[in-house]
Design a protein around this motif. Structure first.
Motif, short mmCIF file in Angstrom:
data_model
loop_
_atom_site.label_atom_id
_atom_site.label_comp_id
_atom_site.label_asym_id
_atom_site.label_seq_id
_atom_site.Cartn_x
_atom_site.Cartn_y
_atom_site.Cartn_z
N UNK A 69 -9.14 11.79 -14.07
CA UNK A 69 -10.09 11.25 -13.08
C UNK A 69 -10.03 9.73 -13.02
N UNK A 70 -9.91 9.11 -14.19
CA UNK A 70 -9.79 7.65 -14.23
C UNK A 70 -8.53 7.22 -13.46
N UNK A 71 -7.45 7.91 -13.71
CA UNK A 71 -6.17 7.54 -13.07
C UNK A 71 -6.22 7.82 -11.57
N UNK A 72 -6.89 8.88 -11.17
CA UNK A 72 -7.12 9.17 -9.76
C UNK A 72 -7.81 7.97 -9.08
N UNK A 73 -8.86 7.45 -9.73
CA UNK A 73 -9.57 6.31 -9.15
C UNK A 73 -8.70 5.05 -9.10
N UNK A 74 -7.81 4.91 -10.11
CA UNK A 74 -6.89 3.76 -10.07
C UNK A 74 -5.96 3.88 -8.87
#
Lengths: 309, 309
Positions: free
Chosen positions: B39-44
């Motif tokens: 999810x963090x990488x999705x937002x990045x």
């Protein structure tokens, strides 16, 4: 072909390297450092001319002559800014040597040359980066990254022996307190050995000292014969070696750490515990560690490295 | 145009750099690090796409996206080997981020990116080599030589905060005793401030502590108001900062030493005495010293450096 000259306080050693990086011939003459510098440099010039002849060529056919000098050489001006060993200050080495040598002359610090030699042809051959540490009278160093010596914007870097590891500790010759050199040089080992012999008058170490002045090897010998006092000295000494090496690993993570100097004749007896300390102490424990190796070229390292400048 | 993303434990900050190296636009979103990493990488990924739009282009037209990450990224695999801040271990960051970003993705450590940013566009602009030291919760570092970050053969180098300067001293979070970080971080300053307040219950420092929890600025404030206890803490703290910096000068002799982190808001009040200590302590006193400067880009350094990877 290239010529390398290792200018030391006692001897001037030179050699000729062929294009495959092999040392074809070498010769050493006394430095006689108390003479005027122009005489020393004159002899360096004659040595280079003679070396070229020994290799079956002439001095004007060699590609370059490199000089590894003690102290602080200034690469751009070609001057030796300061050398305690030679008693030189602001000596125009490259300019003077140019009177005898009609090919490009390169200059760097002797410890840097030794590191470059081990990197190109010795213990770190095939590695992309290496830091060499020489444990002798002092602790010297050379940093080679991607084939190039790193000595900073003013040529005065690479003084890894003057990294303080015991803030406020033993006074170093450089003026600071607690430099690595004050704890991990052969000089420091002998100091620690003498202290231990004073504290343990019945130890083997103390009785050895009655026959001979202590030196590094005697202390290692006593430890290997099971003397408790000597063992404690060696354990502490190896700890300090490892403390500085772990620092260098955290800072550089070079592909190889090359250990040089007389003490490294002890081989695995010192390298194995250092390797263990580094593995335990290193900051990042998820990656491979640098290779930890002892120097293989001995005195030739400085000649080979100088030739490759 | 290039995009840089500074992935932090609290925020993800990104920006777009034009071909002249100017930051065109920037945006920051919360990391919310306790979520699954995907999810963090999705937002990045979404942030990068949005930033490209903000700069008037599209994500497939930018040259590259660089990510500065905390912990130990492995540059070749593109994985985060370990990050304490994010609670990540072996996270395939570049691979996952590649699902959203169709251009080359580059990865390095956040401290290295900040150093590269200051080198290219900040306090060390125009210098050939720089070492940046960030005095924060820990002591971080980045080494830039000839335009390239030096992080060693395994990407884990540059950990200058984990250079032991007080062998056997205060236990560091890394497990060793006496790391520079344990004496020169803001955390160490606060520890020393609390110790001094304990020992001097009538000091201004102690009375300040009754109103607020001590932090670095309060200790500097008390010292500048003439409190003897606080003054002694600051004097000792600056000494430890200088001790490590002098080590780095002896090792690297970089053209610039860049001081970063909240403490450097104190400016000349700390830089001047550090400069003096270094001049006195440096091994080679015959040459010019590195420029000693405070960071100028603040949080943008990490974004700019990441974009330039």
């Amino acid at each position: 072909m290239r010529i390398g000259i290792d200018l030391g306080g006692t001897n001037i050693a030179g050699g000729v390297l062929n294009d495959s990086g092999e040392l074809l011939c070498a010769k050493s003459i006394p430095t006689d450092a108390q003479r005027p510098y122009s005489e020393v440099i004159h002899d360096m010039g004659l040595l280079a001319v003679e070396l070229a002849q020994m290799a079956g060529t002439s001095i004007d056919s060699v590609e370059s002559v490199g000089v590894g000098s003690p102290g602080t050489p200034h690469k751009e001006t070609g001057n030796i800014l300061y050398s305690n060993n030679l008693g030189w200050e602001n000596v125009p080495l490259v300019q003077e040597l140019g009177r005898y040598i009609p090919v490009p002359i390169r200059l760097d610090n002797d410890a840097n040359c030794a590191a470059l030699g081990e990197y190109a042809a010795g213990a770190a051959k095939g590695c992309r980066s290496a830091v060499m540490v020489t444990f002798g009278t002092g602790v010297g160093g050379g940093i080679v990254l991607d084939g190039k010596i790193h000595s900073g914007f003013n040529s005065a870097g690479g003084e890894i022996g003057h990294m303080v590891i015991v803030s406020g500790g033993v006074r170093c010759t450089c003026g600071r307190k607690g430099c690595w050199e004050s704890y991990a040089s052969a000089t420091a080992l002998i100091r620690m050995g003498n202290d231990a012999a004073d504290r343990n008058p019945r130890s083997l170490l103390a009785s050895m000292r009655q026959r001979d002045r202590l030196n590094g090897r005697l202390i290692f010998d006593a430890a290997q014969k099971g003397d408790a006092a000597a063992n404690q000295v060696i354990k502490g000494y190896i700890w300090y070696m490892a403390e500085g090496i772990t620092n260098l690993v955290n800072i550089f993570q070079p592909e190889a750490i090359v250990l040089g100097g007389g003490i490294c004749a002890q081989g695995d007896y010192i390298v194995n515990p250092i390797r263990e300390y580094v593995a335990q102490g290193v900051f990042c424990k998820q990656v491979a560690l640098p290779r930890m190796v002892t120097a293989t070229l001995g005195n030739d390292a400085g000649i080979i490295g100088a030739a490759l400048l």
